[in-house]
Design a protein around this motif. Structure first.
Motif, PDB file in Angstrom:
ATOM      1  N   HIS A  73       0.861  -1.195   0.000  1.00  0.00           N
ATOM      2  CA  HIS A  73       0.000   0.000   0.000  1.00  0.00           C
ATOM      3  C   HIS A  73       0.892   1.238   0.000  1.00  0.00           C
ATOM      4  CE1 HIS A  73      -3.761   2.164   1.826  1.00  0.00           C
ATOM      5  NE2 HIS A  73      -2.899   3.083   1.403  1.00  0.00           N
ATOM      6  N   HIS A  75       1.405   5.334  -2.026  1.00  0.00           N
ATOM      7  CA  HIS A  75       0.987   6.375  -2.978  1.00  0.00           C
ATOM      8  C   HIS A  75       2.266   7.121  -3.377  1.00  0.00           C
ATOM      9  CE1 HIS A  75      -3.254   6.461  -1.029  1.00  0.00           C
ATOM     10  NE2 HIS A  75      -2.521   5.898  -0.098  1.00  0.00           N
ATOM     11  N   HIS A 243      -9.670   1.904   1.143  1.00  0.00           N
ATOM     12  CA  HIS A 243      -9.297   2.692   2.318  1.00  0.00           C
ATOM     13  C   HIS A 243     -10.548   2.747   3.186  1.00  0.00           C
ATOM     14  CE1 HIS A 243      -5.887   4.044  -0.091  1.00  0.00           C
ATOM     15  NE2 HIS A 243      -5.398   4.674   0.964  1.00  0.00           N
ATOM     16  N   ASP A 318       2.182   2.903   3.357  1.00  0.00           N
ATOM     17  CA  ASP A 318       1.241   3.970   2.977  1.00  0.00           C
ATOM     18  C   ASP A 318       2.016   5.212   2.513  1.00  0.00           C
ATOM     19  OD1 ASP A 318      -1.223   5.165   2.493  1.00  0.00           O
ATOM     20  OD2 ASP A 318      -1.592   5.739   4.573  1.00  0.00           O
TER      21      ASP A 318
HETATM   22 FE    FE Z   1      -3.354   5.112   1.638  1.00  0.00          FE
END
Ligand code: FE
Ligand code: DI6
Length: 410
Positions: A73, A75, A243, A318
């Motif tokens: 996970h 970004h 999410h 994350d």
């Molecule tokens: Fe996230």
């Protein structure tokens, strides 16, 4: 598995944390032989077949090997940074307030749209390289900072090309339902129409997305809007993840489970109902201690209940500029133990085969013959050190799909 005539790669002088079976699955004084991108032989050195030669070999002198880390996970493809927002939060503003004022995710959207593919790759490359340098061999990367068709596809294409360039297996996830873009301000429904009718089909057609995600929360999208995105994903044959329950309980995890989601992620507000639904569907709980830490959350995900119900728990960075500006999977192992009270082997499983499962990948995450030859090597005395330490990087390099990445540049 029958033995090959020759190994392409042979690693000796390694203690192994195979994660096969219970606990660490330790094999002391072990070796790993690889053919192509696959582990052909793994076990104790004394059992190694002597008549199989190797094209490339190295004796690691007593280092430890684990399955390559899987960061399921992130970004990490974005432009700009959010240090100013961090300073505002230190003065008392909340993450949700900043988001509602058009900052937060939308400020990264402005910077990411303005960057062409080359600039976006340049900004993002060091982040993927840093995650890989700690032993990650598979990394998931989401879109969600384009929020228009071409900018979303640009993010996904940059993610894939960085993976090829650095020799990391990058898995991409379309997260167009991350926030409402400025063009659709006040009209989330119209944005979801565009996501379903245009962006999900375009991502599926281009082959640039392996899965579809959404942000189901008070500052994200409602359950009904999320359901529409999931329907579109299903219609295009793409698996979903969510999410869910990060800032509030929207019953998102149960919705994700209803759609057979690979994972539901964050989960600080997960309810007993959500846990039951995830257990029933086999949906992985992805724990993100970096976001919990950075947002100074105080409500823990229901770890004991997840464990008791046998919901598999993954751990990921994350990596994102707002709520988890980290590029350290090893720090997340520490935080998963320190903040969330996972055991060190649970945390490492959460960042190897359980994380692989959260990506729909059954071919990696353990040291076992027949699995993909993704192997991380660390200069440590015992595997719990990986979770004990925070800061520093004992990783000596990795095999990624059987290719050795050791030494400078890895
Ligand atoms: Fe996230
Ligand atoms: N939750 C998160 O933690 C990230 N996205 C999301 O839905 C944060 C994204 C950001 O603040 O830029």
């Amino acid at each position: 598995m029958s033995l090959p005539a020759r190994f392409d790669v042979l690693c000796t002088g390694l203690h192994l944390a195979t994660l096969d079976g219970e606990g660490w699955g330790v094999v002391r004084d072990g070796a790993i032989g690889v053919v192509g991108d696959t582990i052909a032989w793994v076990g104790a050195e004394r059992d190694r077949p002597r008549d199989v030669a190797a094209t490339w070999s190295r004796d690691f002198g007593g280092a430890w090997a684990t399955p390559g880390l899987v960061d399921c996970h992130t970004h990490l493809v974005y432009a700009g940074h959010r240090a100013g927002e961090f300073e505002r939060r230190l003065r008392g503003a909340t993450y949700a307030e900043i988001a509602r004022e058009g900052g937060g995710i939308l400020s990264t959207v402005r910077a990411t749209r303005a960057a062409d593919a080359g600039a976006l790759a340049e900004a993002s490359r060091p982040r993927l390289a840093a995650i890989a340098a700690e032993g990650a061999t598979t990394v998931e990367i989401k879109s969600g900072y384009g929020l228009e068709r071409e900018a979303e596809l640009k993010q996904l294409a940059v993610a894939r090309s960085l993976g090829r360039e650095l020799g990391v297996d990058v898995r991409t996830t379309l997260l167009a339902a991350h926030a409402v873009p400025p063009e659709f301000a006040g009209r989330p429904d119209a944005w979801i129409d565009a996501v379903c009718a245009d962006i999900v089909p375009a991502a599926a057609r281009s082959g640039l997305a392996d899965a579809v995600d959404a942000f189901c929360d008070t500052i994200g999208f409602t359950r009904d809007e999320t359901r529409r995105v999931f329907e579109a994903a299903r219609a295009h044959g793409l698996p979903v993840k969510l999410h869910a329950e990060q800032l509030s309980d929207q019953d998102g995890a149960a919705l994700a489970a209803e759609y057979g989601a690979l994972s539901a992620d964050h989960l600080e507000w997960l309810s007993p109902r959500g846990i039951e639904a995830m257990a029933g569907a086999g949906t992985v709980a992805v724990l993100l201690p970096g976001a919990y830490y950075a947002l100074r959350e105080t409500r823990l995900p229901p770890i004991d209940a997840l464990r008791a119900r046998g919901v598999p728990m993954a751990v990921a960075t994350d990596c994102n500029p707002g709520s988890s500006p980290t590029t350290s999977p090893l720090l997340m192992l520490n935080m998963a133990c320190t903040l969330f009270r996972l055991t060190p082997p649970e945390a490492l499983r959460g960042m190897t085969h359980v994380a692989a499962r959260a990506l729909g990948l059954a071919d990696r995450g353990r040291l076992r013959a027949g699995l993909r030859a993704d192997v991380a090597v660390y200069a440590i005395d015992e595997p719990a050190e990986l979770a004990w330490r925070f800061g520093g990087n004992p990783c000596l390099g990795a095999l990624r799909a059987g290719v050795p990445h050791f030494g400078s540049g890895q």
